[in-house]
Scaffold this active site. Structure first.
Site, PDB file in Angstrom:
ATOM      1  N   SER A  75       0.876  -0.993  -0.053  1.00 16.54           N
ATOM      2  CA  SER A  75      -0.066  -0.177   0.039  1.00 16.54           C
ATOM      3  C   SER A  75       0.817   1.302   0.108  1.00 16.54           C
ATOM      4  O   SER A  75       2.080   1.261   0.248  1.00 16.54           O
ATOM      5  CB  SER A  75      -0.962  -0.057   1.242  1.00 16.54           C
ATOM      6  OG  SER A  75      -0.127   0.809   2.361  1.00 16.54           O
ATOM      7  N   LYS A  76       0.164   2.325  -0.385  1.00 10.61           N
ATOM      8  CA  LYS A  76       1.021   3.449  -0.380  1.00 10.61           C
ATOM      9  C   LYS A  76       1.479   4.108   1.095  1.00 10.61           C
ATOM     10  O   LYS A  76       2.590   4.798   0.920  1.00 10.61           O
ATOM     11  CB  LYS A  76       0.004   4.693  -0.832  1.00 10.61           C
ATOM     12  CG  LYS A  76      -0.362   4.416  -2.387  1.00 10.61           C
ATOM     13  CD  LYS A  76      -0.941   5.807  -2.976  1.00 10.61           C
ATOM     14  CE  LYS A  76      -1.246   5.358  -4.492  1.00 10.61           C
ATOM     15  NZ  LYS A  76      -1.270   6.665  -5.146  1.00 10.61           N
ATOM     16  N   ARG A  77       1.115   3.363   1.940  1.00  7.84           N
ATOM     17  CA  ARG A  77       1.506   3.529   3.224  1.00  7.84           C
ATOM     18  C   ARG A  77       3.007   2.954   3.545  1.00  7.84           C
ATOM     19  O   ARG A  77       3.729   3.497   4.560  1.00  7.84           O
ATOM     20  CB  ARG A  77       0.322   3.233   4.346  1.00  7.84           C
ATOM     21  CG  ARG A  77      -0.702   3.835   3.920  1.00  7.84           C
ATOM     22  CD  ARG A  77      -1.868   3.497   5.098  1.00  7.84           C
ATOM     23  NE  ARG A  77      -1.636   3.882   6.475  1.00  7.84           N
ATOM     24  CZ  ARG A  77      -2.259   3.769   7.194  1.00  7.84           C
ATOM     25  NH1 ARG A  77      -3.545   3.704   7.175  1.00  7.84           N
ATOM     26  NH2 ARG A  77      -1.982   4.233   8.549  1.00  7.84           N
TER      27      ARG A  77
END
Length: 484
Positions: free
Chosen positions: A256-258
């Site tokens: 994920s972008k996190r």
RNA sequence: GCCCCCGUCGUCUAGCGGCCUAGGACGUCGCCCUCUCACGGCGGUAACGCCGGUUCAAAUCCGGUCGGGGGUACCA
């Protein structure tokens, strides 16, 4: 006669570009280049809330750094522009009007709450839209409009089943009873992704759509829409689809972008080579041969076959990415490594910007010592700073113990007597004094000297380093270390 | 719930019916090289999820099962 291949990059400029996005672009690029086709770059920035100029710029910068070039679209223009969806409102309004005038769509006045309420009341297990407005009479429509409601335009899914030959997964079939009618535009008239993406693919004459697995289940809808667009004379042909596997992070979740590992530009900052990142990403779902995993993009283009792409999700493995990057680094000529390292040395303040002639010369002499032992460009800075630093700023990063100080003193004394300051002479003098003279193990002997001279336990080869550092500075540092 | 996708060493993969007592790479462990680190060399570790079927023969084909993932929006 097959039509020339046309693929597209179509990122949404929301947030920092993801490695999965890069992998998808890479496979599109390799596919197009392999077939001598064209690549269209269009920016899907219809989501005004989330799209940012920063993200837009970051994507372009990333693509340029990687060398993923394109033939048509953003910044280069072409016959099917504009290539930013935010500038194509008129196009979508026109297509939507034509669709609305046909029987392929219908106006739907339901609110989400009403649909939910009906589903709850009926006990239906179907999650999507229930088709309530499919066959509204003119009177019913008028009644809704009189209430002040404005409709979304909904696509009417045909009966039967939809099958396509997925380029990476083979035949896939959906029964359309499992694919609810879906909205093409908001009630305020704004077109949705479900409309603009296929419409642009149609108008830009895209022949092959290679995209992430997450879009697989929306393919039946797009295929049905495409049939309508062909019927209405808006599209010439239906593209072939291929769904690429996910790029996963740790565990079983999509990267994920996190996750810090997800940000493609971070790899450039970490000192990855574009060759290295690309090579590694290519390995996520594809391989050039059973016994080989380091290759150039030219070789990838030559060998790439979309049918060979593995449909399994792949985990992103930083360690392997770094190893591949290191291999690519070793393939570069020395002066190229120097050229690539330079910005990182400037960034770290090891050399000035612009570089002085003296530093440039020194760097040229020093690079052969470090090029073979760094895996990322950033590593050169910590390995070389001792050579370039002003004497007053030189700092030891490691301790030298009592015994070590004695070794350093012996080294200092031996080296003071050296006539010609060369690697061979330094080597000879040090071995005579420390190994033969003091009877020390090499490791014990050279460790303290290394710290005294380079400030670190890990450095380029010691004798060469001292030669480059010069007699005066070397002796001064040794002298300085003798007292702790 | 319903629909769809996926299933070979810890990880990425090779394998597309016999060449497989399953190969490579990363990781990891041991050794060698060695002034540190890195490189390089040698060796070890470790996988076809499970059950049926087809076949003389299956990691490879089929079915089921289990497991994982995704979708099911007036997001993209």
């Amino acid at each position: 006669m097959t039509s020339p291949v046309r693929v597209r990059f179509c990122p949404s400029p929301t947030g920092s570009p993801h490695v999965g996005l890069v992998r998808t672009a890479l496979f599109n690029w390799a596919f197009a280049r392999h077939h001598g086709g064209q690549i269209v770059f269009r920016m899907e920035d219809t989501d005004r809330e989330r799209s940012t100029q920063e993200s837009y710029d970051a994507i372009l910068e990333l693509w340029r750094w990687l060398g993923l070039d394109w033939d048509e679209g953003i910044e280069v223009g072409g016959p099917h522009g504009p290539y930013r969806q935010s500038e194509r409102g008129a196009v979508y309004r026109d297509v939507l009007a034509r669709l609305r005038a046909s029987s392929y769509t219908y106006d739907c006045f339901c609110t989400t709450e009403e649909v939910d309420a009906r589903r709850k009341a009926s006990g239906s297990k179907m999650q999507g839209y229930d088709g309530f407005c499919r066959d509204l009479t003119d009177e019913q429509r008028a009644a809704f409009e009189a209430e002040g409601r404005s409709p979304v335009v909904r696509f009417r899914m045909p009966d039967g089943s939809i099958t396509w030959h997925d380029l990476v997964r083979g035949d896939i079939t959906f029964e359309t009873e499992n694919v609810p009618d879906y909205a093409l535009s908001r009630a305020n008239g704004d077109p949705l992704y479900t409309l603009v993406n296929p419409v642009d693919d149609a108008l830009m004459q895209i022949t092959h759509v290679l995209r992430g697995e997450d879009l697989l289940s929306s393919t039946p809808r797009q295929l049905a829409l495409f049939e309508a667009l062909v019927e209405l004379g808006i599209a010439e042909q239906v593209p072939a689809y291929g769904h690429l596997p996910y790029v996963m992070g740790q565990g079983n979740k999509k990267l994920s972008k996190r996750d810090p590992e997800a940000h493609a530009l971070a790899y450039r900052e970490q000192g990855f080579l574009p060759e290295g990142l690309l090579n590694y990403l290519a390995l996520l779902g594809w391989s050039i041969a059973g016994d080989r995993d380091v290759f150039s993009m030219a070789e990838m283009v030559e060998a790439f076959d979309i049918a060979d792409v593995n449909p399994n999700p792949a985990r992103f493995d930083l360690k392997k990415a770094e190893a591949i990057n290191a291999s690519q680094m070793r393939l570069l000529p020395l002066d190229e490594v120097t050229h690539r390292v330079l910005p990182f040395l400037k960034e770290a303040g090891v050399v000035g910007d612009p570089v002085s002639d003296a530093d440039a010369q020194l760097l040229e002499l020093a690079m052969p010592l470090v090029a073979e032992r760094i895996n990322k460009l950033t590593e050169a800075a910590t390995m070389l700073d001792f050579l370039f630093v002003d004497e007053a700023d030189f700092a030891r990063h490691e301790e030298i113990d009592e015994a070590g100080r004695d070794v350093v003193k012996a080294a200092h004394d031996a080296l003071s007597a050296v006539e010609t300051w060369s690697t061979a002479a330094i080597d000879e003098a040090l071995r005579a004094a420390l190994i033969d003279g003091l009877g020390l193990k090499p490791r014990v002997a050279f460790g303290p000297v290394r710290i005294a001279v380079t400030g670190r336990k890990v450095s380029p080869p010691l004798f060469e380093s001292m030669e480059l550092l010069g007699r005066d500075r070397s002796l001064a540092r040794l002298h300085d270390a003798m007292s702790g």
